[in-house]
Motif scaffolding. Structure first.
Motif, PDB file in Angstrom:
ATOM      1  N   ALA A   1       0.759  -1.269   0.057  1.00 55.43           N
ATOM      2  CA  ALA A   1      -0.042  -0.012  -0.061  1.00 55.43           C
ATOM      3  C   ALA A   1       0.676   1.244  -0.078  1.00 55.43           C
ATOM      4  O   ALA A   1       0.298   2.480  -0.050  1.00 55.43           O
ATOM      5  N   GLY A   2       2.207   0.982   0.156  1.00 57.60           N
ATOM      6  CA  GLY A   2       3.088   2.280   0.034  1.00 57.60           C
ATOM      7  C   GLY A   2       3.179   3.067   1.235  1.00 57.60           C
ATOM      8  O   GLY A   2       3.346   4.116   1.635  1.00 57.60           O
ATOM      9  N   VAL A   3       2.791   2.167   2.655  1.00 55.89           N
ATOM     10  CA  VAL A   3       2.882   2.856   3.811  1.00 55.89           C
ATOM     11  C   VAL A   3       4.474   2.624   4.424  1.00 55.89           C
ATOM     12  O   VAL A   3       4.863   1.361   4.330  1.00 55.89           O
ATOM     13  N   ASP A   4       4.872   3.769   4.814  1.00 51.73           N
ATOM     14  CA  ASP A   4       6.267   3.556   5.708  1.00 51.73           C
ATOM     15  C   ASP A   4       6.091   4.072   6.777  1.00 51.73           C
ATOM     16  O   ASP A   4       5.028   5.218   7.136  1.00 51.73           O
ATOM     17  N   PHE A   5       7.035   4.021   7.765  1.00 51.67           N
ATOM     18  CA  PHE A   5       6.991   4.650   9.216  1.00 51.67           C
ATOM     19  C   PHE A   5       8.410   5.275   9.410  1.00 51.67           C
ATOM     20  O   PHE A   5       9.551   4.749   8.790  1.00 51.67           O
ATOM     21  N   GLU A   6       8.156   6.419  10.279  1.00 51.39           N
ATOM     22  CA  GLU A   6       9.401   6.894  10.745  1.00 51.39           C
ATOM     23  C   GLU A   6       9.067   7.244  12.100  1.00 51.39           C
ATOM     24  O   GLU A   6       8.082   7.582  12.664  1.00 51.39           O
ATOM     25  N   VAL A   7      10.065   7.079  13.101  1.00 52.08           N
ATOM     26  CA  VAL A   7      10.150   7.148  14.416  1.00 52.08           C
ATOM     27  C   VAL A   7      11.041   7.995  14.947  1.00 52.08           C
ATOM     28  O   VAL A   7      12.373   7.787  14.587  1.00 52.08           O
ATOM     29  N   SER A   8      10.899   9.122  15.471  1.00 50.96           N
ATOM     30  CA  SER A   8      11.738  10.248  15.878  1.00 50.96           C
ATOM     31  C   SER A   8      10.945  10.891  17.151  1.00 50.96           C
ATOM     32  O   SER A   8       9.733  10.797  17.320  1.00 50.96           O
ATOM     33  N   PRO A   9      12.031  11.858  17.739  1.00 49.71           N
ATOM     34  CA  PRO A   9      11.294  12.789  18.877  1.00 49.71           C
ATOM     35  C   PRO A   9       9.899  13.583  18.167  1.00 49.71           C
ATOM     36  O   PRO A   9      10.172  14.203  17.100  1.00 49.71           O
ATOM     37  N   LEU A  10       8.974  13.687  19.115  1.00 49.80           N
ATOM     38  CA  LEU A  10       7.912  14.684  18.925  1.00 49.80           C
ATOM     39  C   LEU A  10       8.783  16.223  18.694  1.00 49.80           C
ATOM     40  O   LEU A  10       9.415  16.314  19.438  1.00 49.80           O
ATOM     41  N   ARG A  11       7.994  16.636  17.773  1.00 49.61           N
ATOM     42  CA  ARG A  11       8.466  18.213  17.519  1.00 49.61           C
ATOM     43  C   ARG A  11       7.077  19.168  17.656  1.00 49.61           C
ATOM     44  O   ARG A  11       6.033  18.528  17.197  1.00 49.61           O
ATOM     45  N   GLU A  12       7.320  20.404  18.036  1.00 49.89           N
ATOM     46  CA  GLU A  12       6.260  21.321  17.823  1.00 49.89           C
ATOM     47  C   GLU A  12       5.468  21.395  16.737  1.00 49.89           C
ATOM     48  O   GLU A  12       4.192  21.386  16.634  1.00 49.89           O
ATOM     49  N   ALA A  13       6.249  21.257  15.302  1.00 48.90           N
ATOM     50  CA  ALA A  13       5.647  21.462  14.307  1.00 48.90           C
ATOM     51  C   ALA A  13       4.695  20.148  13.962  1.00 48.90           C
ATOM     52  O   ALA A  13       3.647  20.174  13.049  1.00 48.90           O
ATOM     53  N   ASP A  14       4.830  19.141  14.747  1.00 49.91           N
ATOM     54  CA  ASP A  14       4.143  17.759  14.563  1.00 49.91           C
ATOM     55  C   ASP A  14       2.519  18.049  15.109  1.00 49.91           C
ATOM     56  O   ASP A  14       1.552  17.568  14.630  1.00 49.91           O
ATOM     57  N   LEU A  15       2.323  18.890  15.952  1.00 50.41           N
ATOM     58  CA  LEU A  15       1.016  18.988  16.626  1.00 50.41           C
ATOM     59  C   LEU A  15       0.069  19.621  15.670  1.00 50.41           C
ATOM     60  O   LEU A  15      -1.168  18.788  15.700  1.00 50.41           O
ATOM     61  N   GLU A  16      -0.019  20.330  14.816  1.00 44.90           N
ATOM     62  CA  GLU A  16      -0.855  20.755  14.050  1.00 44.90           C
ATOM     63  C   GLU A  16      -1.322  19.832  13.248  1.00 44.90           C
ATOM     64  O   GLU A  16      -2.420  19.740  12.430  1.00 44.90           O
TER      65      GLU A  16
END
Length: 188
Positions: free
Chosen positions: A22-37
């Motif tokens: 399905a073309g799904v990939d994952f990334e794991v990294s620290p949460l950042r302010e820009a992620d919230l929105e």
């Protein structure tokens, strides 16, 4: 995977193939302010889908508290399909333990791909193994589903402390110190 019964192991491998196809990939990294929105609307959509209400500001404040107090121990599993964010789970790390906490998914963006299981189970397990985490707490819902996938239920203890005047005074003092520290300019 090796600890699962053969039939369940085959199902898990099929889910991983579906995600890849399905073309799904994952990334794991620290949460950042820009992620919230991007993540908060996904989280609120998941709550709404299951008949729960959760205020936008409360959800945002919780993730912001992770940022303010946990630093790089606040981790995000981002699920992208063809480069577009379609889901996430948040992980809170404490030493050799990590806790899968919030989640959110775009049902249309996920389609029929098992994004939830990739973001809530497969990718956190892979990340935990690579980062020295030896206990991954998958939260308290859907125990039977998680057990089929190899999780073991552990007893939980909870402590409740009444919020009396002494506790309120202490919490106000902590908040005041935090606010003063936040408003103090950093030395150049």
């Amino acid at each position: 995977m090796a600890s699962l019964p053969r039939k369940q192991r085959a199902k898990e491998k099929a889910d991983l193939r579906k995600l890849r196809d399905a073309g799904v990939d994952f990334e794991v990294s620290p949460l950042r302010e820009a992620d919230l929105e991007r993540i908060v609307p996904l989280e609120l959509g998941l709550y709404s889908k299951h008949g729960h209400t959760y205020a936008l500001q409360e959800a945002t404040d919780l993730h912001r508290a992770y940022l303010d107090h946990l630093g790089d121990d606040a981790v995000l599993v981002r699920a992208r399909r063809d480069g577009v964010l379609v889901g996430f789970t948040s992980l809170v790390r404490h030493g050799s333990h990590a806790y899968v906490r919030q989640a959110g998914f775009d049902p249309e963006g996920c389609g029929d791909a098992p994004v939830y299981f990739g973001a809530a189970l497969h990718e956190p397990i892979r990340w935990a193994y690579d980062h020295g985490v030896r206990c991954l707490d998958l939260s308290i819902t859907a125990d039977a589903t998680k057990q089929r996938r190899g999780a073991r239920t552990q007893p939980r203890d909870a402590w409740f402390i009444p919020l009396d005047d002494t506790a309120r005074h202490h919490l106000r003092g902590l908040r005041a110190r935090h606010d003063r520290a936040a408003s103090t300019p950093s030395p150049a």
